[in-house]
Design a protein around this motif. Structure first.
Motif, mmCIF file in Angstrom:
data_model
loop_
_atom_site.group_PDB
_atom_site.id
_atom_site.type_symbol
_atom_site.label_atom_id
_atom_site.label_comp_id
_atom_site.label_asym_id
_atom_site.label_seq_id
_atom_site.Cartn_x
_atom_site.Cartn_y
_atom_site.Cartn_z
ATOM 1 N N ILE A 44 0.774 -20.476 -12.408
ATOM 2 C CA ILE A 44 1.747 -21.374 -11.794
ATOM 3 C C ILE A 44 3.167 -20.850 -12.009
ATOM 4 O O ILE A 44 4.011 -20.887 -11.099
ATOM 5 N N TYR A 45 3.452 -20.321 -13.200
ATOM 6 C CA TYR A 45 4.769 -19.731 -13.444
ATOM 7 C C TYR A 45 5.042 -18.611 -12.434
ATOM 8 O O TYR A 45 6.136 -18.503 -11.872
ATOM 9 N N LYS A 46 4.037 -17.751 -12.216
ATOM 10 C CA LYS A 46 4.210 -16.612 -11.309
ATOM 11 C C LYS A 46 4.451 -17.080 -9.885
ATOM 12 O O LYS A 46 5.312 -16.545 -9.167
ATOM 13 N N GLN A 47 3.671 -18.073 -9.433
ATOM 14 C CA GLN A 47 3.833 -18.529 -8.060
ATOM 15 C C GLN A 47 5.107 -19.324 -7.869
ATOM 16 O O GLN A 47 5.689 -19.313 -6.778
ATOM 17 N N ALA A 48 5.559 -19.995 -8.924
ATOM 18 C CA ALA A 48 6.844 -20.681 -8.831
ATOM 19 C C ALA A 48 7.979 -19.674 -8.695
ATOM 20 O O ALA A 48 9.025 -19.966 -8.110
ATOM 21 N N ASN A 61 -5.075 -26.800 -24.544
ATOM 22 C CA ASN A 61 -5.414 -27.823 -23.557
ATOM 23 C C ASN A 61 -6.634 -27.310 -22.801
ATOM 24 O O ASN A 61 -6.560 -26.289 -22.113
ATOM 25 N N SER A 62 -7.762 -27.991 -22.938
ATOM 26 C CA SER A 62 -9.009 -27.497 -22.354
ATOM 27 C C SER A 62 -8.993 -27.494 -20.833
ATOM 28 O O SER A 62 -9.731 -26.743 -20.194
ATOM 29 N N ASN A 63 -8.160 -28.342 -20.242
ATOM 30 C CA ASN A 63 -8.090 -28.376 -18.779
ATOM 31 C C ASN A 63 -7.038 -27.411 -18.252
ATOM 32 O O ASN A 63 -7.290 -26.670 -17.300
ATOM 33 N N TRP A 64 -5.881 -27.381 -18.892
ATOM 34 C CA TRP A 64 -4.796 -26.491 -18.473
ATOM 35 C C TRP A 64 -4.783 -25.260 -19.377
ATOM 36 O O TRP A 64 -4.092 -25.215 -20.383
ATOM 37 N N THR A 65 -5.578 -24.284 -19.013
ATOM 38 C CA THR A 65 -5.678 -23.065 -19.811
ATOM 39 C C THR A 65 -4.399 -22.240 -19.687
ATOM 40 O O THR A 65 -3.572 -22.467 -18.802
ATOM 41 N N ALA A 66 -4.275 -21.245 -20.566
ATOM 42 C CA ALA A 66 -3.104 -20.364 -20.514
ATOM 43 C C ALA A 66 -3.016 -19.652 -19.178
ATOM 44 O O ALA A 66 -1.922 -19.492 -18.619
ATOM 45 N N SER A 67 -4.167 -19.226 -18.630
ATOM 46 C CA SER A 67 -4.136 -18.503 -17.352
ATOM 47 C C SER A 67 -3.676 -19.410 -16.220
ATOM 48 O O SER A 67 -2.947 -18.971 -15.328
ATOM 49 N N HIS A 68 -4.091 -20.693 -16.243
ATOM 50 C CA HIS A 68 -3.628 -21.618 -15.208
ATOM 51 C C HIS A 68 -2.112 -21.767 -15.268
ATOM 52 O O HIS A 68 -1.431 -21.767 -14.238
ATOM 53 N N GLY A 99 6.365 -17.451 -4.882
ATOM 54 C CA GLY A 99 5.991 -18.173 -3.674
ATOM 55 C C GLY A 99 4.921 -17.485 -2.857
ATOM 56 O O GLY A 99 4.746 -17.779 -1.675
ATOM 57 N N GLY A 100 4.177 -16.556 -3.474
ATOM 58 C CA GLY A 100 3.168 -15.805 -2.739
ATOM 59 C C GLY A 100 1.774 -15.987 -3.295
ATOM 60 O O GLY A 100 1.542 -16.752 -4.245
ATOM 61 N N ILE A 101 0.829 -15.258 -2.682
ATOM 62 C CA ILE A 101 -0.559 -15.257 -3.137
ATOM 63 C C ILE A 101 -0.676 -14.347 -4.348
ATOM 64 O O ILE A 101 -0.122 -13.240 -4.362
ATOM 65 N N LEU A 102 -1.409 -14.779 -5.357
ATOM 66 C CA LEU A 102 -1.633 -13.948 -6.539
ATOM 67 C C LEU A 102 -2.747 -12.955 -6.256
ATOM 68 O O LEU A 102 -3.856 -13.343 -5.861
ATOM 69 N N LEU A 103 -2.448 -11.669 -6.416
ATOM 70 C CA LEU A 103 -3.436 -10.625 -6.180
ATOM 71 C C LEU A 103 -4.006 -10.116 -7.493
ATOM 72 O O LEU A 103 -3.320 -10.101 -8.518
#
Length: 508
Positions: free
Chosen positions: A91-95, A80-87, A98-102
């Protein structure tokens, strides 16, 4: 636990172990600070947890039989060109948290162009012959600090002497310095290596905002001490032992963001140096709470000059942002002797991922616009410009100087030279190579004597290459290269980019 196992199932790397070569020495287990390797005593076999692997490659380097290799996980999310693997992974990590990704280190995305790679240097041919650095003298020395508008001389008893009083200058034998990396963010052994190499090579290293360890005071003449918003380690002795002082307003990896050293990194030595309790978080506010205008900045600049009896040049460091040129003009008029610009690709020990990837501009654009603005206002000689954030080679150094810099800072290149593999997990404090950690069992992996040798070799090697480059242009002094944008040509750049950089397209 459901979410955690879900996130961990998407490993970025895979550990391959050749069982025929493996001798069960368990070195990989002992060397991996992230516990990606293990040992099953019952079955007498090595085990692995791919999701814990950060691709530092230390296990590969230390395996005596070459049984281990690390590779990227070929498994892909549905394209998916808009929803890359990193995106999706973020989101999985923040779900889950619940914090800021460092993140650590500089921006690896490649979404913005590296302009150094799109610029080519000139070379002399028949009518302007090149200079052979092996057989003819070549000058790389440069001085950082405010220069007078004109020089006046006087003659007495048949001897001519300089009448103009010069302001304090930093004398560099090479136009390269080790960038600001604080004690705490990186360990003591790395600081010792930088201090010794700076003294040996006639350059400077920057303490960062963590203060200066007392044992490094003998290297003070080759040290630039930093005054950041947290004022960690700042006192009169600290200021006066140094060769120069830098007021840190911002840095390229996280413009507008303060600093944060986790409490687990604040051991007794870091505590004494930073003048904070051991085990407590070292928090630097985003702003200096005594600087809300150029006039406020001027007060601090002259307070620092007064505190050091006007013997140390004072630098101001800002992140490269859209209005850097206007800010730089104000900083020069406020009395700064040196302006430090830190670009979008600058490294860091820890930064919010969203800031690192989306805030700031490339150093090449900021440098060219700042240099031109100061020239247009007739105040360019009132300040020296030092740039950092993405300097990877001697060619980058020469191109930066041609764009208007007097010297450069190297941070990531410094760490790479002592073993860093850019696994970008500095903020965890578990650096497998013993660099960005204060864990004694890990930090002893850095030998300060070897670090000194490698850092000195890097500066010497780059220096030889710089001589080759400028000699090939028919120049015998680095000063002749500064601001010589006519010696640069752009490839694959738009008209607006060429205009900002102040260079012509290749072939013209």
């Amino acid at each position: 636990m459901l979410y955690k196992s879900f996130v961990d199932s998407f490993s970025d790397y895979i550990i391959d172990r050749n069982e025929d070569k493996c001798i069960l020495c368990r070195i990989c287990e002992r060397q991996c600070s992230y516990e990606a390797h293990g040992f099953d005593k019952k079955n007498s076999v090595m085990t692995k947890q791919d999701h814990k692997c950060i691709c530092c490659r230390r296990c590969e380097a230390m395996c005596p039989t070459g049984a281990i290799s690390i590779r990227e996980n070929p498994s892909q999310f549905k394209r998916n060109s808009n929803w890359t693997a990193s995106h999706r992974k973020n989101i999985y990590k923040q779900a889950e948290t619940g914090g800021i990704l460092l993140v650590g280190m500089g921006n690896p995305t490649g979404k913005q162009p590296t302009y150094f790679d799109r610029m080519l240097l000139d070379a002399s041919q028949v009518t302007n012959p090149s200079i052979d650095p092996l057989r003819e003298p070549m000058e790389l020395r440069t001085y950082l600090g405010r220069k007078p508008d004109r020089l006046e001389f006087e003659e007495k008893d048949g001897r001519v002497s300089l009448k103009t009083k010069l302001t304090p200058q930093l004398k560099l034998e090479y136009p390269i310095m080790f960038s600001a990396m604080s004690y705490g963010a990186i360990n003591y052994n790395v600081h010792v290596g930088m201090a010794r190499a700076s003294q040996k090579m006639g350059i400077y290293y920057n303490t960062g905002e963590g203060g200066l360890h007392k044992s490094l005071y003998p290297y003070g003449a080759n040290t630039i001490v930093q005054v950041a918003s947290g004022r960690f380690g700042v006192n009169a002795e600290y200021l006066n032992v140094a060769g120069g002082i830098e007021i840190k307003i911002g840095q390229g990896a996280k413009p507008g963001i303060g600093g944060h050293l986790p409490g687990e990194k604040v051991n007794e030595e870091v505590s004494r140096t930073r003048m904070i309790p051991a085990g407590t978080d070292a928090l630097s506010p985003a702003p200096h709470h005594d600087i809300y205008s150029i006039e406020d900045l001027r007060q601090l600049i002259y307070a620092l000059k007064e505190a050091t009896d006007y013997k140390n040049p004072v630098s101001v460091k800002i992140a490269a942002v859209h209005n850097s040129a206007a800010i730089a003009s104000g900083i020069v008029r406020a009395g700064a002797d040196i302006l430090t610009l830190d670009g979008y690709r600058g490294g860091t020990g820890a930064a919010p991922l969203v800031t690192r990837n989306n805030v700031g501009i490339p150093i090449e654009l900021a440098l060219a616009s700042v240099d031109q603005r100061l020239r247009d206002e007739g105040i360019r000689n009132h300040v020296s410009i030092v740039v950092g954030g993405g300097i990877r080679s001697s060619a980058d150094v020469v191109k930066a100087i041609a764009l208007g810099a007097d010297a450069v800072y190297i941070g990531t290149a410094t760490l790479v030279s002592v073993g860093c593999t850019l696994c970008r997990m500095c903020f965890t404090g578990k650096c497998p190579w013993g660099i960005a950690t204060n864990d004694q069992s890990l930090s002893k992996r850095i030998n300060p004597d070897i670090a000194e040798e490698k850092l000195s070799n890097l500066i010497r090697g780059w220096g030889l290459e710089i001589k080759e480059i400028i000699g090939g242009m028919g120049l015998n002094a680095l000063e002749s290269m500064r601001g010589s944008r006519h010696r640069l040509r752009g490839v694959g750049l738009s008209e607006s980019e060429l205009d900002i950089l102040g260079i012509a397209p290749a072939g013209k």
